[in-house]
Every structure is written in structure tokens, then in C-alpha cells.
Design an enzyme around this catalytic site. Sequence first.
Site, mmCIF file in Angstrom:
data_model
loop_
_atom_site.group_PDB
_atom_site.id
_atom_site.type_symbol
_atom_site.label_atom_id
_atom_site.label_comp_id
_atom_site.label_asym_id
_atom_site.label_seq_id
_atom_site.Cartn_x
_atom_site.Cartn_y
_atom_site.Cartn_z
ATOM 1 C CE LYS A 13 -2.024 2.289 3.837
ATOM 2 N NZ LYS A 13 -1.699 3.316 3.652
ATOM 3 C CG ASN A 14 2.489 2.838 3.611
ATOM 4 O OD1 ASN A 14 1.169 3.218 3.266
ATOM 5 N ND2 ASN A 14 3.167 2.684 4.756
ATOM 6 C CB CYS A 39 -4.763 6.499 10.301
ATOM 7 S SG CYS A 39 -5.354 4.971 9.565
ATOM 8 N NE ARG A 89 -0.076 10.279 9.782
ATOM 9 C CZ ARG A 89 -0.743 9.189 9.117
ATOM 10 N NH1 ARG A 89 -1.683 8.937 9.027
ATOM 11 N NH2 ARG A 89 0.394 8.656 8.290
ATOM 12 C CG ASP A 97 2.775 1.389 9.391
ATOM 13 O OD1 ASP A 97 3.617 1.840 9.459
ATOM 14 O OD2 ASP A 97 1.566 1.729 8.617
ATOM 15 N NE ARG A 150 -7.380 4.429 4.124
ATOM 16 C CZ ARG A 150 -6.367 5.105 5.287
ATOM 17 N NH1 ARG A 150 -6.582 5.146 6.464
ATOM 18 N NH2 ARG A 150 -4.871 4.845 4.680
#
Length: 417
Positions: A22-23, A116, A121, A304, A396
Site C-alpha cells: 500500500k505505502n 489515520c 502528522r 504499522d 483501506r
Amino acid sequence: MKKIVIEGNHLLSGTVHIGGAKNSVVALIPASILTKGKCVIENVPDISDVRILIDTLKYLGSKVTFKDEVLTIDNSNVEPKAISEEFASKIRASYYFMGSFLSRFNTVDISCPGGCVIGTRPIDIHLEAFSKMGVKIKEDDGHYVMNTKKLEGKNIFFNFPSVGATINVMLSAVLAKGKTKIINAATEPEITNVASFLNSMGAKVFGAGTSTIEITGVEELHDGYVKVIPDRIEAGTYLIIGSLLGRNFKVDDIIEEHLYALISKLEDAGVKLKVGKNSITVNKTKNLKAVNIKTGVYPGFVTDLGQPMSAFLTQCEGESLFEETIYENRLRHVPHLNNMGADIKAFDKKAIIRGKTNLVGRKVKATDLRAGAAMLIAGMVANGTTTIYNIEHLLRGYERLVDKLNNVGANIKLIDE
Ligand code: UD1
């Protein structure tokens, strides 16, 4: 509103195939904007973040096809339209359009990135780098308008090796005038994956994967190709599940090196892992021992996987100290784990986890993506039925999660109310 209902305590046998990261893919898609040529991205996971980015590209004027994990993108007619909150707030990675738009169009108009709620952030490291490279930035309540005559290569030192800022500066530097050096760059594997894609288009990026990256700007980029690396977070989540419930449970299509920190901690807890060429086989381990976990930047223990690991630690005998060092709010799932019978005391960014506790099925929430993974693991080892609400977060990041688990023997239902 979607929820999943898990009947716990089912052993899992067979193979789970890991999808693309995903990242990585959330950076590769905005990176395609840099070229008017055709881009082919293989091993693309079918997750909602990807669908959102495809919609964003289409809105900007791209021609996109997505079939059999292959994404083909033609951005020759893309225009630098404003990217409204409607798109940008859905995913954090929308900030990569800043770097790619500034490179190709010298301008970007975009709202604040979403993602999230695991901390404040900020994006100050990205913005400072843009500004050093000659970008004028106007910000109004989370809406950014940035302009430059032409980006200029510079030496850029990061106070912290931010993954997002490293990728954003690479995107900004590939077409800039002169040479850019990123000092104290992040070294995560996703960064190397993005650099390969850029170099396939004719960019000159050297040193990705180390803490100093040098980029020499070129006039133009051409067609690009890349295969997305395996998702190390997805792989790690399944390895944790297999250590608790596996019976010859194989996690396939992985890169072992990307998982060293997790593998080492699982082994310390007593788990026996059989490493194959691109796979790891694992079995349910009895008498797991407590281990201490401190998250950190790559190759440290990835933040994560901290929350999924906290669910694992509830099944280990003794007291484990868990410490999160990257984000402020990675422990919002703790009350939900305690509600299921865990014994966890959270304070600051730390938690003391006492085990082994017998978890019982309850109604709980996925407060963010990886918190959702922690609740999933807890539900799978618990006695009885667990219902997890707000699982949009979880979906997601995990491709075909329910199918992948049910195919190896889990009993999970996805309910869309
Ligand atoms: C990426 C990943 C996320 C992962 C994280 C760390 C994506 C889409 N997300 O997030 O899953 O948890 O890397 O591996 O790839 N920071 C600042 N100012 C900045 C940028 C970051 O203070 O300008 C802080 C953040 O608030 C955070 C830390 O630095 O505390 C790490 O952030 P960063 O490495 O940038 O992570 P993300 O790119 O947001």
C-alpha cells in the site's frame, strides 16, 4: 457502515498470498504524473486507497485501466486542476501530488492530506524542502497553493527521516534544475521502489535505501514501469496471525529482508519460522514468552506492526513493554483489547502488556487501520464472537482480507449494513 463478525479460535492451514505494498503504490500512482509517457505498474493491490487515487487521476484527465493487478496510466492530457478536500482528505498520500505537480506544472492547489488519526502528522519537513527548492507556499486553513518558476536542486537536511518527505523531495527533484541531495533520508523499502520507478522513466536517482539520496534533474521523463514490492505490513500481520493460529500456515510472495525486525521478535517469543525462497511457514506456538517492542524507522520495528503485535503480546506469558516512538496516538485500540479481557496499562506512548490472557469475543471498534488489524487478531484468538465496527479503516490497507483468511480456515463475515 461495514462491520466484520469473527468466530474465534479456528486454526488456519494453507497459503496466503501477499499483495503489493500500500505505502508504495500510493506514492507510485501520483509519481506517474511526472511523465507524459505511458506508465505500467504491476502487482497493484485492490484496496480502497488505490481506487481513490485512480478516481483522482481520472478527475485530472488521465486515462487509466486497472485489470489483473496491472495499472496502466496515460497522463499525457493531465491538467493541474485543484485537488479539493473531497479527494485529498480521504488518504494521507494525496500529499505526493504536491511533489509531482510542482515538478511537472510548477504549481499545485491542494487541500490538507487525510489519513489515520494516529498523531498530529504535520507536513513541515515537506514544506521546508519545497521552499528551499524555490517554491512559494500559501496556506489557508489546510488549503495549500504553491508556485515556483522552476524547482532548483539543493542540499536538503531532514531533522527526521520522514518517509513522505523523502518521497516528495525525490518527486520534486527529478525534473529540477541541478542536483539535489537528501541528507538523513528515510530508508524504507517503499522509497527504493519509488526510485526504481523514477529511474525507469529516465530519472537519475542514486542512493535510495540509504540515508543520503542524490538526484540529478533531467529535462524530461519517458514511459515508466515498476512492479510494486510485497506489502511488508500485510505479510507481518499474517505472520503474527500464523504464530497464534497456524497449522502449516504459509505466507507467500514476501521479501524476508523487509521483515527482519518482526521475525527476530517472533523468534524471541518462541515462534519457529521456516523460511523458504519467497515465503515463511509458521505454526501455532504454545508457551509464547513476553518480549519488549520499541518501534522505530527502518530497519527498526515498523510502527504499522506495533498495534498488531500488541494483540500478539496478550498471548505471551509474562510482562511485555511496548513503546511507540513515531506517532502520538498509536494506542487508541488498548481499551478495546482490555474490553476483550487483555491486561494492558497504557501511559504516554508506552504500554505494559501482561499475559497470557484468555480473550473473549466482544463488540469493538477499529479506531484506525492498524488498530483494526490488532482487533482482528484479538477476535481470531478469542473465544466466542467478536464484532468489529468502523472496519472501513481496516479494508483501506488489507486486500481481500476476509476472503484470504476464510480460504485458510477462518470464520469471518463481512456485513455491509
Ligand atoms: C508513512 C506511512 C505510514 C508509516 C510511516 C512510518 C504512507 C502513506 N504512510 O507515513 O504508514 O507509519 O510512514 O513508517 O506511506 N513528521 C513531521 N513532519 C513532517 C513529516 C513527518 O513531524 O513533515 C513526523 C510525523 O508526524 C510522524 C513521523 O514524522 O511522527 C513519521 O512520519 P513519516 O515518516 O513522514 O510518515 P508518513 O509519510 O506520514
